[in-house]
Design a protein around this motif. Structure first.
Motif, PDB file in Angstrom:
ATOM      1  N   GLU A   6      -1.476  -4.811   8.002  1.00 39.60           N
ATOM      2  CA  GLU A   6      -2.480  -4.442   7.012  1.00 39.60           C
ATOM      3  C   GLU A   6      -2.345  -5.289   5.750  1.00 39.60           C
ATOM      4  O   GLU A   6      -1.238  -5.723   5.401  1.00 39.60           O
ATOM      5  CB  GLU A   6      -2.346  -2.959   6.619  1.00 39.60           C
ATOM      6  CG  GLU A   6      -2.483  -1.978   7.756  1.00 39.60           C
ATOM      7  CD  GLU A   6      -1.154  -1.616   8.398  1.00 39.60           C
ATOM      8  OE1 GLU A   6      -1.088  -0.561   9.061  1.00 39.60           O
ATOM      9  OE2 GLU A   6      -0.177  -2.378   8.232  1.00 39.60           O
ATOM     10  N   CYS A  22      -6.837  -5.360   8.753  1.00 39.43           N
ATOM     11  CA  CYS A  22      -5.723  -5.126   9.669  1.00 39.43           C
ATOM     12  C   CYS A  22      -5.829  -6.161  10.784  1.00 39.43           C
ATOM     13  O   CYS A  22      -6.779  -6.129  11.571  1.00 39.43           O
ATOM     14  CB  CYS A  22      -5.778  -3.721  10.235  1.00 39.43           C
ATOM     15  SG  CYS A  22      -4.606  -3.407  11.573  1.00 39.43           S
ATOM     16  N   TRP A  36      -7.984   4.368  10.919  1.00 38.49           N
ATOM     17  CA  TRP A  36      -7.256   4.228   9.666  1.00 38.49           C
ATOM     18  C   TRP A  36      -6.703   5.617   9.321  1.00 38.49           C
ATOM     19  O   TRP A  36      -7.405   6.621   9.441  1.00 38.49           O
ATOM     20  CB  TRP A  36      -8.147   3.751   8.529  1.00 38.49           C
ATOM     21  CG  TRP A  36      -8.507   2.307   8.577  1.00 38.49           C
ATOM     22  CD1 TRP A  36      -9.659   1.775   9.071  1.00 38.49           C
ATOM     23  CD2 TRP A  36      -7.727   1.212   8.117  1.00 38.49           C
ATOM     24  NE1 TRP A  36      -9.635   0.413   8.957  1.00 38.49           N
ATOM     25  CE2 TRP A  36      -8.458   0.031   8.360  1.00 38.49           C
ATOM     26  CE3 TRP A  36      -6.469   1.087   7.509  1.00 38.49           C
ATOM     27  CZ2 TRP A  36      -7.983  -1.250   8.027  1.00 38.49           C
ATOM     28  CZ3 TRP A  36      -5.996  -0.165   7.180  1.00 38.49           C
ATOM     29  CH2 TRP A  36      -6.753  -1.328   7.432  1.00 38.49           C
ATOM     30  N   ARG A  38      -3.856   7.557   6.319  1.00 41.88           N
ATOM     31  CA  ARG A  38      -3.197   7.310   5.035  1.00 41.88           C
ATOM     32  C   ARG A  38      -2.158   8.392   4.759  1.00 41.88           C
ATOM     33  O   ARG A  38      -2.203   9.489   5.330  1.00 41.88           O
ATOM     34  CB  ARG A  38      -4.225   7.265   3.899  1.00 41.88           C
ATOM     35  CG  ARG A  38      -4.928   8.580   3.625  1.00 41.88           C
ATOM     36  CD  ARG A  38      -6.035   8.371   2.583  1.00 41.88           C
ATOM     37  NE  ARG A  38      -6.718   9.626   2.269  1.00 41.88           N
ATOM     38  CZ  ARG A  38      -7.776   9.716   1.465  1.00 41.88           C
ATOM     39  NH1 ARG A  38      -8.282   8.633   0.889  1.00 41.88           N
ATOM     40  NH2 ARG A  38      -8.329  10.900   1.232  1.00 41.88           N
ATOM     41  N   TYR A  95      -2.702   2.866   6.639  1.00 42.19           N
ATOM     42  CA  TYR A  95      -2.252   2.264   7.885  1.00 42.19           C
ATOM     43  C   TYR A  95      -3.418   2.130   8.859  1.00 42.19           C
ATOM     44  O   TYR A  95      -4.211   3.064   8.984  1.00 42.19           O
ATOM     45  CB  TYR A  95      -1.210   3.130   8.568  1.00 42.19           C
ATOM     46  CG  TYR A  95       0.026   3.455   7.755  1.00 42.19           C
ATOM     47  CD1 TYR A  95       0.073   4.590   6.952  1.00 42.19           C
ATOM     48  CD2 TYR A  95       1.168   2.656   7.831  1.00 42.19           C
ATOM     49  CE1 TYR A  95       1.210   4.907   6.228  1.00 42.19           C
ATOM     50  CE2 TYR A  95       2.310   2.972   7.114  1.00 42.19           C
ATOM     51  CZ  TYR A  95       2.324   4.089   6.312  1.00 42.19           C
ATOM     52  OH  TYR A  95       3.455   4.408   5.607  1.00 42.19           O
ATOM     53  N   ARG A 103       1.252   1.896  14.593  1.00 45.64           N
ATOM     54  CA  ARG A 103       0.659   1.533  13.320  1.00 45.64           C
ATOM     55  C   ARG A 103       1.478   0.462  12.650  1.00 45.64           C
ATOM     56  O   ARG A 103       2.629   0.219  13.013  1.00 45.64           O
ATOM     57  CB  ARG A 103       0.480   2.742  12.405  1.00 45.64           C
ATOM     58  CG  ARG A 103       1.706   3.603  12.193  1.00 45.64           C
ATOM     59  CD  ARG A 103       1.314   4.846  11.405  1.00 45.64           C
ATOM     60  NE  ARG A 103       2.371   5.855  11.437  1.00 45.64           N
ATOM     61  CZ  ARG A 103       3.174   6.115  10.414  1.00 45.64           C
ATOM     62  NH1 ARG A 103       3.042   5.466   9.288  1.00 45.64           N
ATOM     63  NH2 ARG A 103       4.092   7.050  10.514  1.00 45.64           N
ATOM     64  N   GLN A 105       2.797  -1.635   8.946  1.00 44.07           N
ATOM     65  CA  GLN A 105       3.705  -1.286   7.856  1.00 44.07           C
ATOM     66  C   GLN A 105       2.968  -0.637   6.691  1.00 44.07           C
ATOM     67  O   GLN A 105       3.592  -0.062   5.801  1.00 44.07           O
ATOM     68  CB  GLN A 105       4.467  -2.536   7.376  1.00 44.07           C
ATOM     69  CG  GLN A 105       3.734  -3.403   6.356  1.00 44.07           C
ATOM     70  CD  GLN A 105       2.521  -4.134   6.914  1.00 44.07           C
ATOM     71  OE1 GLN A 105       2.354  -4.253   8.125  1.00 44.07           O
ATOM     72  NE2 GLN A 105       1.668  -4.634   6.025  1.00 44.07           N
ATOM     73  N   GLY A 106       1.660  -0.749   6.704  1.00 42.12           N
ATOM     74  CA  GLY A 106       0.856  -0.124   5.667  1.00 42.12           C
ATOM     75  C   GLY A 106       0.618  -1.015   4.467  1.00 42.12           C
ATOM     76  O   GLY A 106       1.329  -2.006   4.241  1.00 42.12           O
TER      77      GLY A 106
END
Length: 113
Positions: A6, A22, A36, A38, A95, A103, A105-106
């Motif tokens: 991301e 992403c 997505w 969060r 993410y 997912r 690493q954000g």
């Protein structure tokens, strides 16, 4: 191996906009539903949005409906989240994720004046 990276997060004032990206690899991106999610400070994961494999069907959490837009470019193996009219309560690590739970690493989004 599934890899999701991301980018695009940052600090923005209330009412502002950000576009998250992403980059996906290690699987046939165009065949998969993508989401997505969060995680706000001190809270659990929250589902934000979903898009089908072809990009023609989307859904959103009530908290972001009308403000966020999910999209994808299957030729570039990339998922997007356009976020408009951002609010302080949108502050979270965002993410991208497969429906099976993988997912990245954000990317941090902070909405503050």
């Amino acid at each position: 191996e599934v890899q999701l990276v991301e980018s695009g997060g940052g600090l923005v004032q209330p009412g502002g906009s950000l576009r998250l990206s992403c980059a996906a690899s290690g699987f046939i991106f165009s065949k998969y539903v993508m989401t997505w999610v969060r995680q706000a400070p001190g809270k659990g994961l929250e589902w934000v949005s979903r898009i089908n494999s072809g990009g023609g069907s989307t859904s959103y959490a009530d908290s972001v409906k009308g403000r966020f837009t999910i999209s994808r470019d299957n030729a570039r193996n990339t998922l997007y989240l356009q976020m408009n009219s951002l609010k302080p309560e949108d502050t979270a690590v965002y993410y991208c994720a497969t429906v099976s739970g993988e997912r990245g690493q954000g990317t941090q989004v902070t909405v503050s004046s």
